[in-house]
Design a protein around this motif. Structure first.
Motif, short mmCIF file in Angstrom:
data_model
loop_
_atom_site.label_atom_id
_atom_site.label_comp_id
_atom_site.label_asym_id
_atom_site.label_seq_id
_atom_site.Cartn_x
_atom_site.Cartn_y
_atom_site.Cartn_z
N ALA A 49 1.19 -1.02 -0.27
CA ALA A 49 0.01 0.43 0.20
C ALA A 49 1.00 1.26 -0.21
N ALA A 50 0.52 2.42 0.39
CA ALA A 50 0.88 3.49 -0.15
C ALA A 50 1.66 4.06 1.50
N HIS A 51 1.09 4.39 2.59
CA HIS A 51 1.47 5.12 3.74
C HIS A 51 1.09 4.38 5.06
N PRO A 52 1.81 4.79 6.40
CA PRO A 52 1.83 3.80 7.19
C PRO A 52 0.13 3.89 7.51
N ASP A 53 -0.53 2.58 8.10
CA ASP A 53 -1.99 2.77 8.49
C ASP A 53 -2.82 2.38 7.31
N ASP A 54 -1.84 2.02 5.91
CA ASP A 54 -3.03 1.44 5.37
C ASP A 54 -3.50 0.63 5.27
N GLU A 55 -2.20 0.02 5.69
CA GLU A 55 -2.54 -2.20 5.78
C GLU A 55 -3.91 -2.75 6.29
N ASN A 56 -3.66 -3.30 6.19
CA ASN A 56 -5.13 -4.66 6.49
C ASN A 56 -4.68 -4.91 7.95
N THR A 57 -4.05 -5.12 9.34
CA THR A 57 -3.45 -5.88 10.29
C THR A 57 -4.47 -6.98 10.26
N LYS A 58 -5.56 -7.05 10.33
CA LYS A 58 -6.16 -8.35 9.93
C LYS A 58 -5.69 -9.90 9.04
N VAL A 59 -5.51 -9.62 7.93
CA VAL A 59 -4.54 -9.96 7.02
C VAL A 59 -3.46 -10.68 7.23
N ILE A 60 -2.80 -9.57 7.24
CA ILE A 60 -1.46 -9.74 7.84
C ILE A 60 -0.75 -10.76 9.70
N ALA A 61 -1.96 -10.46 10.10
CA ALA A 61 -2.06 -11.14 10.94
C ALA A 61 -2.51 -12.04 11.35
N TYR A 62 -3.26 -12.78 10.04
CA TYR A 62 -3.88 -13.88 10.34
C TYR A 62 -2.70 -14.53 9.26
N MET A 63 -1.77 -13.62 8.20
CA MET A 63 -0.76 -15.07 7.28
C MET A 63 0.19 -15.36 8.14
N ALA A 64 0.56 -14.18 8.62
CA ALA A 64 2.33 -14.99 10.13
C ALA A 64 1.59 -15.62 10.87
N ASN A 65 0.49 -15.63 11.47
CA ASN A 65 0.24 -16.82 13.10
C ASN A 65 -0.54 -17.75 12.28
N GLU A 66 -1.74 -17.94 11.18
CA GLU A 66 -1.95 -18.41 10.82
C GLU A 66 -1.70 -19.34 10.11
N LYS A 67 -1.90 -18.92 8.61
CA LYS A 67 -0.80 -19.13 7.33
C LYS A 67 0.63 -20.11 7.67
N LYS A 68 1.05 -19.06 8.45
CA LYS A 68 2.87 -18.81 9.21
C LYS A 68 3.14 -19.11 8.10
N PHE A 69 2.76 -17.79 7.64
CA PHE A 69 3.71 -17.96 6.03
C PHE A 69 4.92 -16.60 6.75
N ASN A 70 6.45 -16.11 6.09
CA ASN A 70 6.79 -15.23 5.42
C ASN A 70 6.05 -13.61 5.30
N THR A 71 5.30 -12.93 6.05
CA THR A 71 4.32 -12.26 6.07
C THR A 71 5.64 -10.52 6.00
N ALA A 72 4.93 -9.68 5.43
CA ALA A 72 5.93 -7.98 5.67
C ALA A 72 4.13 -7.42 4.09
N TYR A 73 4.86 -6.60 4.79
CA TYR A 73 4.49 -5.03 4.43
C TYR A 73 4.73 -4.01 3.44
N LEU A 74 5.01 -3.55 2.83
CA LEU A 74 5.50 -3.21 1.89
C LEU A 74 4.21 -1.46 1.80
N SER A 75 4.96 -0.34 2.13
CA SER A 75 4.58 0.91 2.38
C SER A 75 5.55 1.78 1.26
#
Length: 825
Positions: A49-75
C-alpha cells in the motif's frame, strides 16, 4: 557472578542489523510452539500500500500467525505528509514517528516491514499527479527490489489501480505493485537488485477489496468471482482472534488517532484477482512444505521430530533435533529459504534453552573516536551442554572465550572499545542527504527498502552445541532502570561532538526591527572548545560576528545571543549556526522525539532557521489559544509580537476571554478536546460581546459537537492539494482582506504542501466566503475562509493550512492571519 574481565582493544563500527531498542523478546512455551509450526511452512506473502496505517492488519496477522507465512508490508512512503494527532511534529519528523509506529505494529502482528524511497508530499488526488512528483522509475525499482528480496508467493494490494482508492498515492502503489509483479522475474529490469537477490515471479497478485471502494464509485460489489477468507479465527496459542491482534497492531498508529477495539467472530475479507495465475484458492499452485526446496526433506524430518517431542515444560529436549535441522539446512540449495529458516532455527534454539545474551553500554550516546565501557552477560537456562566459543566485534578477528555455559550460571565480562574516528552518525539513513519534494536520497543502495538504520554498534557470539557452531548477531544495547517504568531500553547513538540548536525554526521581522537569535551549544563529548558564528543570507547583518565556547563536561550547554538585523526591503533566506573546532567545522542540531509507544529517536539536521522580512501591520496584542491535536501556531504568532496564552479548560469563560483580542482554536480542536462541547456557549458569548474567534481545520469524523459556530456549517472532505493553485479573492473589499494589511495575489505565493483541507461545503447565509480556490479540473472550493458577524464580534472558520504555512515562514500567510486576528479592531 563475575567470572572474567577481558577484551580491551580497538573497535571498528559494524553496520548490519536493524535497531532493537525494545526490550528483547523472551518467548514463552506457546510462542515456541508457534515458532516450531512456522518453521515447517515455506510460504511468503507481501502486502502493498502507500502509507503507514494503510495496511489491513487483520490480513497480516492472519498470514503471519495462522498460515505462518513469511509476511511483510511494503509501504511506498513513511507518511510524512499526514497530520499529527499526538504532537506538533510534521513532515520528516512525523515520517520518523510513523515509521516507528509501523515497526511497533509489525512487532504486534508478526509481520516484517519495508519502505520505498518515495516521500509523502501530501494529499494527491490522482496517480498522474503523484507520478509527476515521485520519481516513478526509482520507486518502481524499489518495489522490484523488495519483491526480489522477500520473494512473495502472493502479493496483495490494499488499493486498486483504477482510482477507486481515492488518494493518488493509493492508486500509484497498486499500479507500481502490478508493474513490479511483471518485472521482478526479468533480469533486464533493474539488474542491480537482480544480481543481489536473483529474479522472482510471484504466483499471483490480488486486490484486498471492500464495499467502500465500490460505494465510492457508485457501483455494486459483486463477490461471485472473488476469493474469500474468514479472518475471524481464534488462535489459542496467542489467546486472541486475529481481529483482536489486528486492533492492537492498528492502535500503534497513535499519531493518526487510529486506536482500535478488537472484535470476535467470523469476519470475511474479499480478494479480487489482478494478475498471475487465477485460482479460487489464493494459496494454490505452490508447495509450502519442505518438499519445495531441494534438500528440504531431511530438514523437514528433524522439524517434524521437534514438533512431535516438544514439551512446553521442558522445551530444551528438542534442541538436538533443531541442531540437526540447522546442519541439514546447509545442504538446501535455495538460498532464500535456507537463510530464512536458519534464522528461525537459531531463534528457536535460543528460546528453547532460555539463552540470554547481551552487551550493554554504559552510555546511550558516543562520538567517533570515543572510548566505550561495555559489559557482557551470557546465561544458559537449560540442561543443554553449550559453550560460548568466541566473540567477534565488527570487522575484528574473533576473540576466543571457550567458556562452558552452565545451567543458570551467568557468564559476565567487561570490555573496553574505541570507536573508529570515521564512524558515521546514527541519524536516520534516509535523512542524511537532501532529497526532493517527492523522493528521499539514500546514499547506500543496500539500505533501500529497509525500515530503519542498522544498530550503531553490534557484536557476534558463537555458541557451540553438540559440536555445531551457531553464530548470533546482536545489537549492543543501552538500558537503565526507571523508578516508574522499570527496565527501559533506548537506541545507542553515534553523534557529532557538538550540537548547535537555534531557538526558533523561523524568525519573522516586521517594521525593520532587529531580533535576538539564541543558539544553544551542547557538548556531545567532554572538553569541547571552539568558535560559534552564523552564516547569513546576503543583505542581513549580525552582532557580534562570533563567540568562543569552552565546555568541559559531556552534556554541558551554553546559550549565546546574536542580534540579527534584516535588510530594509522584504526578503527571506536561511541562517546557519556553525562551530569551528580546531580545523573542523560542525553545523548539526539535535532533535529528539520521545513518545512512550515507540523507541526514542534522535536526528542531527543542519542547524538552520528561516529568516523572513515582511511588510506587516497588526492590531491587538493578546491572543488566547486553545490547543487541538498540536501545532506551532502559538510560537509563530509570538514571532510577530503577539502575546499568546494557551488556555486550559478552566480559562474558557466568556468573562475571562474578554481580555483577549482574539481566541484561536488549534487544528482539530473539535476532534480532540471533549470539553469543547461544554464550552461552546461561553465561546459564542465571547464573540457576541465583541471578541474574535478563529477556528482552524477540523475533520467531520468524531466531532465533539456539530455546532462549531454561531450559525450552521457543514464540513466536507474538500481540499486543495496543489500549493500553487490559484486563490481568488471573492470579497476584495472585506475588512479581513484590507485591515491592517492589503491582501493581494502575491500573498498566496510560496505556500508549502497544500492550500487547505476539509473545507466546509455548506454554510448559513450569515457567513461570507472570502476566498475561492480549487485543484486543476475541479469546481471552485469557496469554503476555505468563512467570516460571520455575530453580535459585536466576528467568528472565522478557516480550512487553509496555516499550521503548515506559518511555521514555514510564508510571508503572505502571516499577513492574512494577522488580518484575521485584527478584524474589528
Amino acid at each position: 557472578m563475575r567470572l572474567l574481565r577481558l577484551l580491551s582493544f580497538l573497535f571498528t563500527l559494524s553496520i548490519s542489523l536493524p535497531i532493537q531498542a525494545q526490550q528483547p523478546k523472551k518467548p514463552n512455551a506457546a510462542d515456541i510452539q508457534l515458532m516450531l509450526e512456522k518453521l515447517n511452512v515455506l510460504g511468503s506473502v507481501l502486502y502493498v500500500a502507500a502509507h503507514p496505517d494503510d495496511e489491513n492488519t487483520k490480513v497480516i496477522a492472519y498470514m503471519a500467525n495462522e498460515k505462518k507465512f513469511n509476511t511483510a508490508y511494503l509501504s511506498a512512503t513513511r507518511g510524512d505528509g499526514g497530520q499529527n494527532l499526538i504532537g506538533s511534529e510534521i513532515r520528516e519528523l512525523l515520517g520518523l514517528i510513523r515509521t516507528q509506529e509501523l515497526l511497533a505494529a509489525r512487532r504486534t502482528d508478526g509481520g516484517q516491514q519495508y519502505f520505498s524511497r518515495a516521500n509523502d508530499f501530501g494529499y494527491s488526488k490522482n496517480a498522474e499527479e503523484t507520478f509527476e512528483i515521485w520519481n516513478r522509475e526509482e520507486v518502481l525499482a524499489d518495489f522490484v527490489r523488495v519483491f526480489r528480496k522477500h520473494k512473495p508467493d502472493v502479493v496483495i494490494t490494499r488499493f486498486p489501480g483504477n482510482g477507486m482508492g481515492g488518494h493518488g498515492h493509493h492508486t500509484a502503489s497498486a499500479i507500481l505493485a502490478k508493474e513490479a509483479f511483471e518485472m521482478a522475474a526479468d533480469k533486464k529490469y533493474f539488474p542491480t537488485s537482480a544480481a543481489e537477490y536473483g529474479v522472482w515471479q510471484p504466483k499471483r497478485i490480488l486486490f484486498n477489496t471492500h464495499p467502500f471502494f465500490y460505494q465510492r464509485a457508485g457501483i455494486e460489489m459483486d463477490t461471485a468471482a472473488m476469493i474469500t477468507l474468514d479472518l475471524g479465527t481464534y488462535n489459542p496459542l496467542l489467546g486472541k482472534s486475529y481481529p483482536e491482534i489486528a486492533s492492537l497492531s492498528r492502535s500503534m498508529h497513535k499519531s493518526q488517532g487510529f486506536g482500535s477495539t478488537g472484535t470476535r467472530g467470523t469476519q470475511i475479507e474479499y480478494f479480487e484477482h489482478t494478475a498471475g495465475e487465477r485460482a479460487t484458492d489464493m494459496f494454490a499452485g505452490f508447495d509450502t512444505s519442505w518438499n519445495r526446496v531441494k534438500g528440504g526433506g531431511k530438514v523437514g524430518y528433524h522439524v517434524d521430530n521437534a514438533l512431535m517431542y516438544y514439551d512446553p515444560a521442558q522445551p530444551w529436549i528438542i534442541v538436538n533435533d533443531l541442531v540437526l535441522a540447522y546442519n541439514a539446512l546447509d545442504k538446501v540449495k535455495d538460498p532464500y529459504w535456507k537463510k530464512v529458516k536458519q534464522e528461525e532455527v537459531k531463534a528457536l534454539i535460543k528460546a528453547c534453552t532460555g539463552l540470554y545474551m547481551e552487551v550493554k553500554a554504559d552510555q546511550y550516546s558516543y562520538t567517533p573516536g570515543d572510548s566505550l565501557t561495555l559489559s557482557m552477560e551470557a546465561i544458559n537456562r537449560s540442561d543443554v551442554d553449550m559453550k560460548l566459543v568466541s566473540i567477534r566485534l565488527g570487522d575484528r578477528s574473533a576473540f576466543h572465550v571457550n567458556q562452558k555455559l552452565f545451567n543458570n550460571r551467568p557468564f559476565n565480562s567487561d570490555m573496553n572499545y574505541v570507536l573508529d574516528t570515521q564512524t558515521s552518525y546514527s541519524d536516520p539513513y534516509w535523512l542524511k542527504a537532501p532529497g526532493t519534494l517527492g523522493m528521499y536520497e539514500v546514499i547506500d543502495p543496500k539500505l533501500i527498502g529497509t525500515p530503519e538504520n542498522a544498530p550503531a554498534l553490534s557484536w557476534r557470539a558463537t555458541i557451540e552445541i553438540n559440536g555445531t557452531a551457531i553464530e548470533y548477531e546482536l545489537p549492543v544495547i543501552y538500558k537503565e532502570n526507571d523508578p516508574v517504568a522499570g527496565e527501559t531500553y533506548r537506541p545507542l547513538e553515534v553523534t557529532p561532538p557538538v550540537f548547535l540548536n537555534i531557538s526558533e525554526k523561523v524568525y519573522v521581522f516586521g517594521n525593520g526591527d532587529s531580533k535576538s537569535i539564541e543558539v544553544k551549544v551542547l557538548a556531545g563529548q567532554a572538553e569541547i572548545q571552539g568558535d560559534l558564528s552564523l552564516n547569513l543570507p546576503e543583505g542581513w547583518k549580525v552582532k557580534p560576528e562570533s563567540y568562543s565556547f569552552d565546555l568541559s563536561d559531556k552534556g554541558a550547554e551554553a546559550v549565546f545571543s546574536f542580534e540579527l538585523f534584516p535588510p530594509p526591503v522584504a526578503h527571506s533566506g536561511e541562517i546557519q549556526a556553525v562551530a569551528k573546532i580546531e580545523d573542523k567545522t560542525y553545523n548539526n542540531s539535535l532533535v529528539r522525539i520521545e513518545y512512550d509507544h515507540i523507541p526514542k529517536q534522535a536526528l542531527f539536521p543542519v542547524s538552520s532557521a528561516k529568516v523572513v522580512k515582511v511588510e506587516l501591520e497588526k492590531r491587538g496584542t493578546n491572543v488566547g489559544y486553545i490547543v487541538g491535536s498540536g501545532d506551532e501556531i502559538p510560537a509563530s504568532l509570538a514571532q510577530i509580537g503577539y502575546e499568546v496564552t494557551e488556555l486550559s479548560n478552566g480559562d474558557i469563560t466568556a468573562e475571562k476571554l474578554q481580555m483577549y483580542d482574539a481566541v484561536i482554536l488549534g487544528i482539530r480542536a473539535y476532534n480532540t478536546n471533549d470539553r469543547l462541547k461544554f464550552y461552546q456557549e461561553e465561546l459564542m458569548e465571547y464573540v457576541k460581546n465583541g471578541g474574535t474567534m478563529i477556528v482552524q481545520y477540523n475533520t467531520a469524523h468524531q466531532l465533539v459537537t456539530k455546532d462549531l459556530g454561531p450559525y450552521p456549517l457543514q464540513l466536507s472532505r474538500d481540499r486543495v492539494t496543489v500549493e500553487e493553485a490559484e486563490v481568488r479573492i471573492l470579497k476584495p473589499d472585506h475588512p479581513v482582506m484590507n485591515t491592517p494589511n492589503t491582501i493581494t495575489e502575491a500573498d498566496f505565493e510560496d505556500w508549502v504542501q497544500e492550500r487547505g483541507l476539509y473545507f466546509p461545503n455548506e454554510w448559513d447565509e450569515q457567513y461570507e466566503a472570502i476566498l475561492s480556490s480549487n485543484d486543476p479540473g475541479e469546481d471552485p472550493r469557496n469554503g476555505g475562509l468563512l467570516v460571520a458577524k455575530y453580535g459585536k464580534g466576528y467568528y472565522i472558520y478557516s480550512g487553509y493550512s496555516w499550521f503548515r504555512e506559518l511555521p514555514a515562514g510564508v510571508p503572505g500567510a502571516y499577513r492574512i492571519f494577522t488580518n484575521m486576528i485584527s478584524i474589528g479592531k
